[in-house]
Structure formats: structure tokens, C-alpha cells
Motif scaffolding. Structure first.
Motif, short mmCIF file in Angstrom:
data_model
loop_
_atom_site.label_atom_id
_atom_site.label_comp_id
_atom_site.label_asym_id
_atom_site.label_seq_id
_atom_site.Cartn_x
_atom_site.Cartn_y
_atom_site.Cartn_z
N PRO A 128 -3.02 11.71 4.51
CA PRO A 128 -3.11 12.74 3.63
C PRO A 128 -2.61 12.30 2.11
CG PRO A 128 -2.36 13.25 5.55
CD PRO A 128 -2.30 11.95 5.68
N ASP A 129 -1.46 11.58 2.17
CA ASP A 129 -1.11 11.39 0.89
C ASP A 129 -2.11 10.58 0.04
OD1 ASP A 129 1.41 12.51 1.35
OD2 ASP A 129 2.69 10.82 1.86
N ALA A 130 -2.59 9.44 0.89
CA ALA A 130 -3.53 8.73 0.07
C ALA A 130 -4.66 9.46 -0.14
CB ALA A 130 -4.11 7.70 0.86
N LEU A 131 -5.10 10.29 0.54
CA LEU A 131 -6.31 11.29 0.18
C LEU A 131 -5.91 12.09 -0.96
CD1 LEU A 131 -8.89 12.11 0.56
CD2 LEU A 131 -8.40 13.91 2.48
N ASP A 132 -4.61 12.66 -1.04
CA ASP A 132 -4.19 13.68 -2.05
C ASP A 132 -4.15 12.73 -3.37
OD1 ASP A 132 -3.12 15.98 -3.22
OD2 ASP A 132 -1.24 15.17 -3.23
N ALA A 133 -3.78 11.55 -3.27
CA ALA A 133 -3.82 10.52 -4.50
C ALA A 133 -5.30 10.43 -5.14
CB ALA A 133 -3.17 9.21 -4.42
N LEU A 134 -6.08 10.02 -4.21
CA LEU A 134 -7.51 9.67 -4.52
C LEU A 134 -8.24 10.84 -5.15
CD1 LEU A 134 -8.42 7.49 -1.46
CD2 LEU A 134 -8.18 6.69 -3.87
N LEU A 135 -7.75 12.14 -4.54
CA LEU A 135 -8.48 13.37 -5.20
C LEU A 135 -7.84 13.70 -6.50
CD1 LEU A 135 -8.46 15.84 -2.06
CD2 LEU A 135 -10.42 14.96 -3.56
N GLU A 136 -6.59 13.23 -6.67
CA GLU A 136 -6.02 13.66 -7.95
C GLU A 136 -6.71 12.51 -8.83
OE1 GLU A 136 -3.59 16.08 -8.18
OE2 GLU A 136 -3.23 15.67 -10.07
N PHE A 137 -6.89 11.34 -8.55
CA PHE A 137 -7.34 10.62 -9.24
C PHE A 137 -8.76 10.96 -9.69
CE2 PHE A 137 -11.00 7.27 -9.15
CZ PHE A 137 -10.81 6.82 -10.43
N ALA A 138 -9.55 11.39 -8.68
CA ALA A 138 -11.08 12.02 -8.94
C ALA A 138 -11.13 12.82 -10.19
CB ALA A 138 -11.79 12.38 -7.79
N TYR A 139 -9.96 13.90 -10.18
CA TYR A 139 -9.90 15.08 -10.98
C TYR A 139 -9.47 14.75 -12.14
CZ TYR A 139 -12.46 17.72 -7.56
OH TYR A 139 -13.60 18.50 -6.86
N THR A 140 -8.49 13.69 -12.29
CA THR A 140 -7.63 13.58 -13.48
C THR A 140 -7.79 12.11 -14.36
OG1 THR A 140 -5.70 12.52 -12.39
CG2 THR A 140 -6.07 15.07 -12.58
N ALA A 141 -8.47 11.23 -13.41
CA ALA A 141 -8.69 9.90 -13.76
C ALA A 141 -7.31 9.09 -13.95
CB ALA A 141 -9.45 9.91 -15.27
N THR A 142 -6.32 9.66 -13.26
CA THR A 142 -4.93 9.06 -13.17
C THR A 142 -4.65 8.92 -11.80
OG1 THR A 142 -4.51 9.88 -15.25
CG2 THR A 142 -2.54 9.19 -13.89
N LEU A 143 -4.05 7.85 -11.25
CA LEU A 143 -3.81 7.61 -9.95
C LEU A 143 -2.26 7.42 -9.87
CD1 LEU A 143 -4.84 6.94 -7.23
CD2 LEU A 143 -4.61 4.59 -7.70
N THR A 144 -1.88 8.63 -9.21
CA THR A 144 -0.33 8.60 -8.94
C THR A 144 0.10 8.38 -7.63
OG1 THR A 144 -0.48 9.96 -10.90
CG2 THR A 144 1.84 10.13 -9.66
N ILE A 145 0.74 7.46 -7.38
CA ILE A 145 1.13 7.14 -5.91
C ILE A 145 2.43 6.48 -5.85
CG2 ILE A 145 -1.40 6.98 -4.90
CD1 ILE A 145 -0.92 4.05 -5.51
#
Length: 526
Positions: free
Chosen positions: A85-102
Motif C-alpha cells: 500500500p505504501d508503495a502504491l500510494d507513492a506511485l500514485l502520488e508520483f503519477a499525479y504530482t510528478a514527484t516521488l515522495t517515499i
DNA sequence: CTGGGGAGGGGGCCC
DNA sequence: AGGGCCCCCTCCCCA
């Protein structure tokens, strides 16, 4: 360029992509228009199919093949228990913000998720952070510790793309789907509700150079019954059979700079990282019209943040600092920091009193060569920058541009004086339009050179649009060369659609123009 | 409103 | 290839 495109005008909206992404992210957060829900171990993530397809090769293949087989019904839920879930959340965040925050501890999960979902740029970034190479995945566990030490102090970290290897940046930019071999990942089981009906992604696809992975073409799927599955099957990554991945050029990573350049220019082979036409045109213009300056191979690199093409070897880190805000060069005298060493050097002249550009005609000295150049025009009395609307001349080009931003000039000339029957407005307005455009259009674009960039409003877009509004699109109907042209790659990929809409628009404008001309003639007769 | 200065940013050339 | 240096352009601010 096809004949119909000559003289078309493209109006770029640089903020559009950011705003679009921001709005999509808002929609995701509020669940608005979400047509796909990803789940991972009980966690649910509403999202948009189009966004996921745009960012993930896995979803791209999934939905593309799905639509090829079923006409686009679609999943509403996709279970991705293989991705934490955390990784998926990060990847979704990346998809929608162009920023990977992990969190640094989750780097490996994100890497695995990115690999499984075919988000190559993220996988590359994670590998880079972890110090892994594509070939060294198996050794990653041992190497990871060493390279993650530096991250240990930060709980949450934004991955600065600047830290990524330039080659990787370029590779990601040029070959979003990666030309690097993706290693088999460790077997992971991926139960999925969709797997009931959809067992696996198509294991093969007809390798087609013309295939546009961003716009799956149903008819191209070799087997229409090959229903894709939302299953990430352990060590089987079906989307890896994408021809561009499964069959990378053996020497893909050994492309010469020129080859790279060709790859860049060849937009047909690229996805959403296609170079803007203007960028490639600028390159061509630099070559052709460089005033004798021979353009050497400049290894253009695409900024992963703003997608801008940066020319010149080693210039990308410099550009990236404009995004990160990093200012590593500090003035020892006043503490002011700069992003660039050469800017600090110029700044230091303020403290040293050095003004290396003396005016030969007066005691004035200048910090910048450009200032001297401007100053010299004062001595010569030349005001080479003239507003072609009000004919006011300026010694500096930026002052002319500032003048253009004023209101009086526009209001003066964009309306045909009543009673001036001898001068029809359309040409007048057109001249005004050209004149005001000429001041901020690339000169090469206005010289009529087909090799130059398409007419673009690089500056003062709003003002230009206001001018257009003054002129009225109707009046431009008779001048097809001034029809606006969208520069988005999607348009470029589908010239037929664009020309069709433009033709429709043109016809409508022409009709309106004829109507209005009739009205005006009636007015003048009164 | 205008002239001028400073700064930010991109590109070319060279080492 | 990367970085230094320079030129150019643009924007902002101030007097």
C-alpha cells in the motif's frame, strides 16, 4: 511540414500540464470522475484509468489490449496486492504530482512496484538511489545498504531527479518504456479480482515500429480474444513483451550522441516525452541560421520536471537547480547565494567595483556586456526597437516589450478608424498582428523560413490573445496562415484531426466574416 | 513613462 | 562529459 501547416500559429501554455495534473490530483483526492480503483491489501485508491495508462506501461497494455478485445468496457477495480500500500500510494502520488515522495525504508517496495507496473522512470530513480544497475538487481540487497546510508537521516525524502544519472535521465526521457533490460523480479504472487476473467496480459504483441503505445490501436492486437488480465503474475511480466522493451536495440545504451539526437527528433518513436516541435525546430534553426556558428553535438537532454529540452553537455544540472532552488554558490562578501558560478562571478563585481565593460564614448562602465550594448545605442541615438503600432522607438528590446504590455498602444490601432474607407481593417489588423507578433516571435519564424519554429507566442501570450480578440478571429479567416495551431504532440500525431477541426473553424470564421463585412458595408453606406 | 541596473536562465564555445 | 566562461534575452525593480 505539410502545405496546410505553413504559417500556423501555436500558442503554448506552459502551465497547462502542471495545472492539468493538479486538477487531476484534486479529482483523485475527491474521487471525482475516478473510473478505476486500485486496491492493495485492503487499501483502496480511486484513480483514473487514463492517468494510470499514461504513467504505467502495465496499465497501458492492460487497457489498450482490453479495449482491443472488448471495446473498452473496463475494470473498475484492480487489485494489486503485489504492490505494498505504501508503495502504491507513492506511485500514485508520483503519477499525479510528478514527484516521488517515499520513506527511504520503502525504496525497495517502490522499486518493485514500479517495475511491476512498468513505471520505468521511477524504477530507474529508485535503482539509482539504491545504487543498483539494471543488471545488478540480484545483488541489490547487498548493495542497497551502502547506498541507503545517506538517506537514513531523512525519514521522508523527495527524490531529486537531479541526483539521477544523466544517462538515465536521458534514457527515461527518450525511451520512457525503457531501452534498458528490465530484470526479472523476484516471484511475487498477484491475486486480483480481475484475474478471474483476465488471466494474463497478452504475452506477445506484433512488434510494430509504428505502434503508438500511448494510443493503443485495438485492431493491431494480433488476437482480439487475448483478453488482458489485471494480473501481475509473479515472475511473468507480460507487458515486458512490449516490443520496445523486449527488443531493445542491442546497442541502445551505446547510441552515439548523434544517434540520440536522431532518436529525439524522431518523435514517431517516442511517447509522451516527444520533443516539442519547437525544440527540435530551434535546434535546426540553430544549425541553419546560427550566423556561422557551427553547432556541435550538444547532447540535448530533457528535464524530467518541466520536460524542457536543455542543450549543451552538462547543462542539465544547471537547469535542474532552477527547479530545486539549490543555490550552491554563495557570495563571500554579502552571503547572497546563486544557482550558478558565473552569476556569482558577475555579482562579485559589485563588491570589487569591477566593471569590465567601459563605454568608449563616456565614463560609464557596466557590469554586463549586454548593458553596454544597450548603452551604446543611446550614444548612437539609434532606437532600433520600434513599436510598429505607434512607431515609438526604444533603445532596449525589453523596454519595447514593456511598452507592448501597455494598453494605449493596442487600443490605438487595433480598431479601424471610422470613415477610413480606403483602408480596410483586415489588412491593417493583420499588419498590427504581424507587427506585434514580430517583436516577440522568433525571428526565424517570421522570416518565412520553413525550417524555423512554427509561429509561437513565446512572450506576451495574453497580450497577443487580447490582440487577437481585438482583431477578431473572423478577420483572420481570410488568412489561413494565421490559424492557430496546437502544438501538443497529440495534435502532431493526428494531423488529420487537427486539419479537420481547423477547416471547420475556418469555414465558420469565414462565414462570420462575410456576415460581418456585409454589416460593415451597410454601416459605411449610412 | 522611461532609462538604467541587477538577476535569472538558456545556449555556444572551449578546456 | 562536465564545467567554466561568455553572450544573449528577459524580467523585475528603482529612480
Amino acid at each position: 511540414m505539410s502545405p496546410g501547416e505553413d504559417g500556423l500559429i501555436g500558442i503554448p501554455f506552459p502551465e497547462h500540464s502542471n495545472e492539468l495534473l493538479s486538477h487531476l490530483n484534486d479529482q483523485r483526492r475527491t474521487g471525482l470522475l475516478c473510473d478505476l480503483t486500485l486496491t492493495s491489501r485492503g487499501a483502496r485508491y480511486p484513480t483514473h484509468r487514463s492517468v494510470m495508462a499514461a504513467v504505467s506501461l502495465y496499465f497501458r497494455r492492460l487497457f489498450g489490449a482490453e479495449e482491443g478485445g472488448e471495446g473498452g468496457g473496463g475494470f473498475s477495480v484492480c487489485q494489486l496486492d503485489c504492490v505494498s500500500p505504501d508503495a502504491l500510494d507513492a506511485l500514485l502520488e508520483f503519477a499525479y504530482t510528478a514527484t516521488l515522495t517515499i520513506p527511504s525504508s520503502g525504496m525497495r517496495d517502490v522499486l518493485r512496484g514500479a517495475q511491476l507496473l512498468g513505471i520505468q522512470c521511477v524504477a530507474d530513480a529508485c535503482r539509482d538511489i539504491l545504487g543498483e544497475t539494471g543488471e545488478a538487481e540480484g545483488e541489490a540487497e547487498q548493495q542497497g545498504g551502502r547506498h541507503t546510508e545517506r538517506k537514513a537521516d531523512g525519514g521522508v525524502e523527495k527524490l531529486s531527479r537531479r541526483k539521477t544519472d544523466r544517462k538515465k535521465v536521458r534514457r527515461v526521457g527518450l525511451h520512457h518504456a525503457s531501452s534498458s533490460p528490465i530484470n526479472p523480479v523476484s516471484p511475487v504472487s498477484h491475486p486480483s479480482p480481475a484475474s478471474d476473467s483476465l488471466r494474463s496480459l497478452p504475452s506477445t504483441r506484433p512488434p510494430s515500429p509504428e505502434q503508438d503505445e500511448l494510443r493503443p490501436q485495438p485492431g493491431q492486437n494480433g488476437d482480439p480474444r487475448a483478453i488482458p488480465g489485471a494480473v501481475l503474475n509473479g515472475d511473468h511480466l507480460p507487458w515486458l513483451h512490449d516490443p520496445r522493451i523486449a527488443q531493445p536495440p542491442p546497442a541502445a545504451d551505446k547510441l552515439s550522441e548523434d544517434d540520440d539526437m536522431e532518436a529525439i527528433v524522431d518523435g514517431a518513436t517516442m511517447g509522451n516525452t516527444t520533443l516539442p516541435p519547437s525544440a527540435t525546430d530551434r535546434g535546426a534553426a540553430a544549425t541553419v541560421g546560427g550566423g556561422g556558428r557551427k553547432r556541435k553535438s550538444q547532447t540535448p537532454q530533457q528535464c524530467p520536471v518541466c520536460q524542457k529540452i536543455i542543450h549543451g553537455a552538462g547543462k542539465l544540472p544547471r537547469h535542474m537547480r532552477t527547479h530545486t532552488g539549490e543555490k550552491p554558490f554563495q557570495c563571500s562578501a554579502c552571503g547572497v547565494r546563486f544557482t550558478r558560478n558565473d552569476k556569482l562571478k558577475i555579482h562579485m563585481r559589485k563588491h570589487t567595483g569591477e566593471r569590465p565593460y567601459p563605454c568608449p564614448h563616456c565614463p560609464a562602465r557596466f557590469l554586463h556586456s549586454y548593458d553596454l550594448k544597450n548603452h551604446l545605442s543611446l550614444h548612437s541615438g539609434t532606437r532600433p526597437f520600434e513599436c510598429l503600432l505607434c512607431h515609438k522607438a526604444f533603445a532596449r528590446e525589453d523596454h519595447l516589450q514593456r511598452h507592448r504590455k501597455g494598453h494605449s498602444c493596442l487600443e490605438l490601432r487595433t480598431r479601424r478608424p471610422r470613415g477610413d474607407a480606403g483602408r480596410r481593417e483586415p489588412p491593417d489588423a493583420l499588419e498590427a498582428f504581424q507587427a506585434h507578433s514580430s517583436g516577440f516571435l522568433p525571428r526565424s519564424a517570421l522570416d518565412g523560413g520553413g525550417s524555423g519554429p512554427s509561429l509561437m507566442f513565446d512572450v506576451e501570450r495574453e497580450r497577443s490573445l487580447a490582440l487577437l480578440a481585438h482583431i477578431g478571429p473572423q478577420r483572420l479567416a481570410a488568412y489561413p496562415e494565421f490559424f492557430l495551431r496546437g502544438l501538443r504532440e497529440s495534435d502532431a500525431e493526428d494531423p488529420g484531426r487537427r486539419s479537420e477541426s481547423l477547416a471547420t473553424q475556418r469555414d465558420r470564421w469565414r462565414d462570420e466574416t462575410e456576415e460581418e463585412n456585409g454589416e460593415e458595408e451597410a454601416e459605411e453606406e449610412e
